[in-house]
Enzyme design. Structure first.
Site, short mmCIF file in Angstrom:
data_model
loop_
_atom_site.label_atom_id
_atom_site.label_comp_id
_atom_site.label_asym_id
_atom_site.label_seq_id
_atom_site.Cartn_x
_atom_site.Cartn_y
_atom_site.Cartn_z
N CYS D 67 0.72 -1.32 0.10
CA CYS D 67 0.14 -0.05 0.02
C CYS D 67 0.81 1.27 0.13
CB CYS D 67 -0.84 0.01 1.23
SG CYS D 67 0.07 0.07 2.95
N ALA D 70 3.30 1.66 2.52
CA ALA D 70 4.35 0.78 2.45
C ALA D 70 5.60 1.53 1.72
CB ALA D 70 4.08 -0.60 2.07
N ARG D 101 13.26 -4.66 5.58
CA ARG D 101 13.51 -4.28 4.36
C ARG D 101 14.93 -4.31 3.79
NH1 ARG D 101 13.60 0.63 1.20
NH2 ARG D 101 13.52 0.22 -1.15
N HIS D 199 5.38 6.20 -2.92
CA HIS D 199 6.35 7.01 -3.44
C HIS D 199 6.32 8.57 -3.86
CE1 HIS D 199 7.30 2.54 -4.97
NE2 HIS D 199 7.30 2.78 -3.61
#
Lengths: 481, 489, 489, 481
Positions: D67, D70, D101, D199
């Site tokens: 999403c 994230a 990550r 982003h």
């Protein structure tokens, strides 16, 4: 150390003798006859040993005893850190005694310290043709591979003595050839009745080949002593050495815990030998007394009471300066030890202990248990002599059972009868008694702990005894179903 | 001043620090390695011990059996202590305490008195007798001694007294094990072969294996197959008995009657070919049924082979539960392969185990770079070589036959690897080489419960993957810089 | 120059080394600890996560069941990844991918389309629906949506569609697990209660437990008792399936028919009282037979209690094989107690597990010095306190309820312990405190196979003893001076 | 980078379309219709994307997508090491993205680096009454407990946007009160169709709140660049930064792998932006180009072929000195890389790979596989846009399958049809394909390895790929019974 005679509620000479007799019932007639003199109620009043000792083990009884080789390699030689100790003969003996005694050492392994397993690994052909040539070759190899070793001991295993090898001759030749002391020790396992002869043979070997071959490089002082019969189990030597030095004495050599060959060789120059394990080292103390006029004194470094007595006894041999230091040391540590006792004694008061060990422990540790409020209700040795039992009698409460070279059958029987709260013995006994749900400490090796000697040792000892006796795991043994 | 050596009295010396440092460096060098490998006579830190220890282990594997050492009592103490330390369990055994006079007059008196006492005190159903060095050198005739013992009434006429000649100057604990199992089976099966009778059972010869979990794993596998079995010898309960507050001298062990009847078995499998070669030869010549020698089922391929052979011999399919277990072992391997792939290992141990370690490592894509056996044979050498050559991950690996752990140390210092597999005795070499030691094999003196986790079978694969990978990750976590310290691995 | 924050443009700064060092020291101080414990709003490194993850775990425990997240797809990805990483296994689940328009119009369309697609593609036997935050905030009416879904033919009328409301702003993964099990049992058992019928079975509610070995251990115990059972929910195969070259979407899980019939069981035991409180309440009011809530059987006493209860409920004696196992666990404990006795531990985890760790440590004579739960209750606090007070080894120990792992870090730095027990998230605190972390609990992202070794039952005791003691000995071997490096430990 | 069109034996547009059609068969009509445009055979000749992308995920299909939160927390913000990143809302989102990550960081944890999980841990009452007050309190607490943090990001989770909180206002007030940048990022998970919008939102937030708030302390040079879109997975940034510096360039800021907030804030002062992950960072490159006139260049640091091309392309932007250095660097490393290829290529030649990842990997890694002799037979993205697929087309062989936002059903189907030797995708796919006995590498996280970027990375990549493909464990999967 003449304390009043101690007693234990419910233990009388009669009750103990009855227990012994019951234990003996299972034996065939001959076995019973042989074993009977080794078991007796303690009689501190008599002033003598109440049991026979240092006799051949009765075949087939499951004894805990080792052999002369074990006494030589495991006890006396193994702890000398800067020598290569060759187990001369088949592979097993050296393998079993490799790293299994906890005689700690300083130095760099393989460089200046050799806690490894060196063996000539006899094969059938060595039995047939003899092992002397092989020995000469391996001595050369040892010198080449371990150039900083201060000497090499050659410890004979059974076959060597039986096939007629002459290791003494080989050692002599090779000592010269290699310009290195090569010490032959004829400690074949079949000699004598226990590890005890191994100690004696080793003492004699030190007498014949080592003592007096060196002198200390530094100037003499009136305070030069040697610590004898301490094998640095779990760091015991380090504890006692520090203590003696705090009292103003110079510990010039330690026999043989964390020992150095050349310092042992120069021990004839000390002013007093302080011996801890009488059994394994009294021979050399007597030799040094006779030959060099060095007096010796037998001390006990377990538990504050015995340490205090020992330090004062030791101070008597020296001047006022030492006496003053000793009193300062005692005052300082007594306070610390009292704290340890305050912590653990309430948890251990009145708990019963049974001991079955070797060397000095069956008598020397009694005071330490008593410092913790515990009662020792039975004691005995694997490989003691009459003089050990003489020394044991006054330490143990009246009428408690004393057993020499006890068989597992006897120990089991006594434990069932006495129901101790702790059994303190060796690895072969440990799991037998733990299976019965009984707290146990290995008292040859401090059960992977230590040190137990000196003031550094007592807090560790107290903690360990509490841990064993009061571990909540024991409460879980009895199943609810 | 004088002394017996005739040496001049010199002052006590102290090794200078620099000298110590120089030699410390030197013993790690290729030059030293060469000298070290040139040794002809001196053995340093061998990874094997003498025959009687193996014989005692075997003896403990039979019902009500008291191991009886004909020889010096010190020998018996050593064997017992070793077993105590490894298993953290009792190891009841007696000796007849031969001493110097035995060397002169022979050990018959000791033997007879010992048998009588032991029988009275410890009430065994069998005494398994084996020798240490002394009686072997003086030439005691055990056959005659034991005949006399019965004749004189020291032991009942029909009381089983198998004996094995196990001098320490021959073989190793592995061959001593073989000799004792052989003697016991010869004794117990004598006259028990019944023409036409078949017990329907599998006889399993595990060989010298001091992992009680392995025995339980065999049993679990056989029970999953629903194959009735007799393990010869079964130490699983002897050395892993419950603590319920009662000490029992003889927990577990193969029932003697079952062992006797094993000669009428449907099939006999040895999974320790190197550790049961004489016993297996006897089985081949005397036992009914099929006889199969297989490698120790360590790693997937060797476990597969074991199960396939069971399926074939007993005409049963491999049970679903074992198929699923195989799949779970494969799952563990594929999930974890990246932690071992390409890693170099040094391994040492007994012959059957060594083949197992090597096989497992190759299956994981790791390389058994130095393979050391301190008591091996040309046959073993060849078999190891062939195994290494069967995999690209064996490339560059070397087998070092009849070398000891001081040789191994030189190998580790001059040709480093990532980890070591072997028994406790390798810990000094591992420390010097700054690599972890995975304690598989015998003896293990310094960790707990290792003997409770099987290394054989698919469960053994999972156990080895778990122990090795998690320790390697531990080391990564413990030694990495902060910036490489991560949540996931 | 300007920017949106209205701040003056300043040069890039560098934190001086000394300043970094000063603060690094400060965060380890008692003074910092005080500030840290004064936090009111900020939570740092909590040891628990949100409800839906627990709901998904529960859903995987049923035959042919597809977990279905009603909410954002990102949520589903997070839960799945977490389960993937912990088990190193697939975790098939779908979401209905609600996005902004869902916030406006509600999620019914997404739900309906999702159900239809999932049914077609993944052919489940049940879809277990649970919610993440969005639909909970906008107030989606799942009862109505699902009724409509059936009415419109998106799913067959009788297809089971249990659903649980599991918003992340309530409870934790543990309560989410409870909610989902409850919903599934309510759905499956509806109308299945038959007066007078008794399946003769035990229903076992394990609670949130991400150790597949634990489930296998329960089964082994019940099979040893010969007690027929239904585990609600059984994830053992779902997350520990064989690798045989075939991917299966739904390996294992409790058969739906069995789960439905569980309402007619002979008895139901919850061994996760904190993780199944709602489910157990439902069982008490609806289920036939006896209902018993017991603590997680971790450590000897709690395992004893479990077995005794089984024996009582099913009127069977504790089987010999389990008695022997108990004895072997005791043996392992008595043999190894000295390695743990007197050692201080910090522990954190879910409520049921925490009680288990504390109980086991006290049995070994170790002290659970800091007991931290990041999502607990007064009841749990009291129960932990009572447990600590029941043993002299609990003296001085403190329970820290609803504290996080940043609080724990302060505890470790100011009041040190010997070791830490918890999940992977504690590894940073353990590193800073230079102590080992024993990875028990969930999740474990950085070691392999941990979920294959049970922590419950007597086997769990042996596993915990082995892992803890051997690591403590490892550390001793790795960190001691040469002169204290020994063959035996 | 215009290579000739590549082909794969046996793969034609028809065979691929057939495979796609078969995969679609299982869908209900509506689903099929929605999914069909996202699956297509590659058509490098067309010069355009062959699939649709950046559409809503079809409900119920088992997508791998995340999403917006994230994309914001996990991708863009998390790697900035010296900020406290608050996951604002319930406990889960921050917990799942905590340490998962592998964006490695320097600094001291909790002191100058904050790879922890900070959350406001919303409870029911925060939903009802709003979380703004709680936010203000926790910001104060964060500043007090982490005085060396250079700023605080507030990353909204779903509830925040739904209950009408105004984090932007709180941030503004608290920035002033605390004299510390507090950056509000409205990245609720329900926004957009994938992590991609996260982003974009994060880029916009950097544009609005961070860029241009600092200037580099050191003097400018013509060689000042920034490395954009490299997240330091397994140390990628460290590899590439060292390489660029070896080429004579000054890497003034890294976005955002091992990132420092103030350096990011000063990036408007560099001369060139070098972007690796176009998808997640192109927005800010374009902003900096428009607003500050900073050119940007898209490079590929996977495998020697692409690195060589990239470095030369980069050198074109600079003077002869840089060009010379670049050639020297290429010459030096090409030889080293050839050795890597010589080792691994014979073991990997002709092996087929299927990729399904995010960001730049589905196209950028193709060359690295080809350097090892491998063939990429399928590729696709979780969250790409049209421009990503345009860039992918020429990298992939003709007619190979391209899939956008693939469902697990589709991936399984393609794998069954194409039988690749390696699947390179994410954690959610890993065990699915490993259960099929297929070698797999996690290619979001380098499967706990790395770096894979730059010359430091390629040997690691090659070793890992070989290890995965050639692990002998795969041969064991098929049971003999």
């Amino acid at each position: 150390m003449s304390s009043p005679v101690k007693t234990v509620d419910g233990i009388t000479k009669e009750s103990t003798q009855k227990m012994i007799d019951e234990a003996l019932e299972a034996y065939p007639e001959k076995g019973k006859k042989k074993r009977a003199p080794h078991l007796a109620p303690n009689d501190p009043g008599s002033g003598s040993a109440c049991v026979k000792s240092n006799r051949k083990t009765v075949p087939g009884v499951m004894s805990a005893r080792g052999c002369a080789y074990a006494g030589a390699k495991g006890v006396v030689w193994g702890p000398i850190r800067d020598m290569v100790h060759v187990s001369h003969g088949p592979v097993g003996c050296g393998w079993y005694s490799w790293g299994t005694r906890r005689n700690l050492m300083t130095g760099v392994n393989g460089v200046t310290q050799f806690a490894m397993q060196f063996t000539s690994d006899f094969q059938e052909k060595d039995i047939v043709y003899g092992g002397d040539k092989k020995l000469a070759v391996l001595l050369k190899e040892a010198k080449e591979l371990f150039p900083l070793a201060k000497g090499i001991s050659v410890l004979s295993e059974c076959p060597v003595g039986l096939i007629g090898d002459d290791i003494n001759a080989v050692a002599k030749t090779m000592s010269k050839e290699l310009d290195l002391p090569v010490i032959p020790c004829n400690c074949e396992g079949f000699r004598g009745v226990s590890q005890s002869l191994g100690h004696h043979i080793s003492n004699d070997t030190i007498r014949d080949y080592i003592i007096e071959t060196r002198e200390f490089a530094e100037p003499e002082t009136p305070y030069d002593i040697a610590l004898i019969g301490d094998y640095n189990i779990g760091g015991d030597v380090w504890s006692v050495k520090a203590l003696l030095e705090e009292c103003g004495l110079n510990v010039k050599a330690t026999w043989t815990g964390d020992g150095e060959m050349e310092r042992i060789a120069a021990t004839h120059k000390v002013k007093l030998n302080v011996i801890h394990c009488y059994r394994s080292m009294n021979y050399m103390c007597k030799v040094m007394e006779e030959k060099y006029g060095i007096p010796w004194i037998e001390l006990n470094f377990f538990g504050p009471t015995k340490i205090r007595e020992s330090l004062r006894k030791l101070a008597e041999r020296f001047d006022e300066a030492i006496k003053a230091k000793v009193e300062k040391v005692i005052a300082r540590y007594d306070a610390m030890m009292q704290k340890v006792i305050d912590t653990y004694r309430p948890r251990l008061e009145g708990k019963k202990v049974m001991l079955y060990v070797g060397g000095l422990r069956p008598r020397h540790t009694v005071g330490a248990y008593e410092d913790l409020g515990m009662v020792v209700v039975g004691s005995g040795y694997e490989f003691a002599h009459n003089d050990d039992y003489e020394r044991t009698s006054p330490e143990m409460p009246d009428a408690t059972v004393i057993y020499d070279d006890a068989s597992e059958h006897e120990l089991e029987h006594f434990v069932h009868a006495l129901k101790p709260d702790l059994v303190a013995s060796g690895i072969k006994e440990k799991y037998v008694f733990q299976k019965m749900g009984l707290p146990f400490r290995q008292m040859h090796s401090w059960d992977y702990s230590g040190p137990y000697h000196g003031y550094q040792g007592f807090p560790v000892f107290a903690r360990d005894i509490d841990m064993a006796v009061n571990s909540p795991t024991w409460k879980l043994v009895k199943s609810p179903f | 001043m004088s002394n017996n050596l005739g040496l001049t009295v010199k002052p006590v010396t102290t090794t200078p620090r620099e000298e110590e440092a120089r030699v410390a460096k030197w013993i790690d060098s290729p030059e030293y390695r060469e000298k070290n490998f040139a040794r002809q006579a001196l053995v340093i830190n061998p990874a094997h011990t003498c025959q009687p220890l193996g014989a005692e282990l075997a003896a403990h594997g039979f019902e009500g059996t008291l191991p009886f050492v004909h020889g010096s009592q010190g020998c018996a103490s050593y064997y017992r202590s070793t077993l105590n330390r490894h298993f953290r369990e009792p190891a009841p055994a007696v000796s007849d305490s031969m001493t110097e006079d035995g060397a002169v007059f022979g050990g018959q008196n000791n033997l007879h008195e010992g048998l009588e006492n032991a029988l009275a005190l410890y009430k065994p159903k069998m005494m398994a007798i084996f020798t240490s060095c002394m009686p072997e050198i003086i030439g005691d005739d055990l056959t005659a001694f034991l005949k006399n013992a019965r004749a004189k009434g020291h032991v009942p006429k029909d009381f089983p007294l198998p004996f094995a000649n196990t001098p320490s100057f021959n073989g190793s604990h592995v061959t001593g094990y073989d000799a004792m199992v052989l003697a016991i089976l010869q004794t117990l099966t004598e006259g028990k072969k019944v023409e036409g009778r078949c017990t329907g059972k599998l006889n399993l010869l595990p060989g010298f294996d001091a992992n009680t979990g392995d025995y339980r794993e065999y049993k679990r596998i056989l029970e999953a197959f629903d194959i009735p079995y007799t393990i010869l010898a079964d130490i699983s309960e002897s050395f892993d008995s419950p603590n319920d507050g009662t000490y029992r001298l003889y927990p577990g062990g193969t029932p003697l009657a079952e062992a006797a009847d094993s000669i009428n078995g449907k099939a006999t499998i040895s999974v320790g070919p190197y550790a049961t070669s004489k016993t297996f030869a006897f089985v081949k010549e005397s036992y009914a049924g099929k006889h199969v020698s297989l490698p120790l089922p360590m790693g997937v391929a060797k476990t597969d082979a074991f199960l396939l052979k069971l399926a074939e011999l007993f005409e049963k399919p491999v049970p679903d539960v074992l198929k699923a277990e195989r799949g779970r072992a494969i799952d563990a391997m594929t999930d974890a392969q990246q932690y071992m792939h390409g890693k170099k290992f040094a391994v040492y141990g007994d012959p059957d185990q060594l083949l197992g370690y090597v096989s497992f490592l190759l299956e994981m894509g790791a390389t058994p770079w130095h393979v050391v056996c301190s008591k091996g044979s040309k046959k073993l050498d060849k078999e190891l070589q062939a195994l290494l050559e069967s995999s690209p991950y064996g490339k560059g690996a070397q087998v070092w036959m009849n070398r000891d752990l001081w040789h191994l140390r030189s190998l580790l210092m001059t040709d480093p690897v990532d980890a070591l597999i072997g028994d406790t005795h390798g810990k000094f070499a591992a420390r010097d080489a700054k690599i972890p030691l995975f304690r598989f094999g015998f003896p293990i003196f310094d960790r707990v419960n290792k003997h409770r986790y099987p290394l054989v079978g698919y469960q053994g694969v999972i156990n080895m993957v778990t122990e090795i990978c998690n320790k390697l990750i531990d080391l990564r976590d413990e030694t990495c810089e902060d910036r490489f310290f991560e949540m996931m691995r």
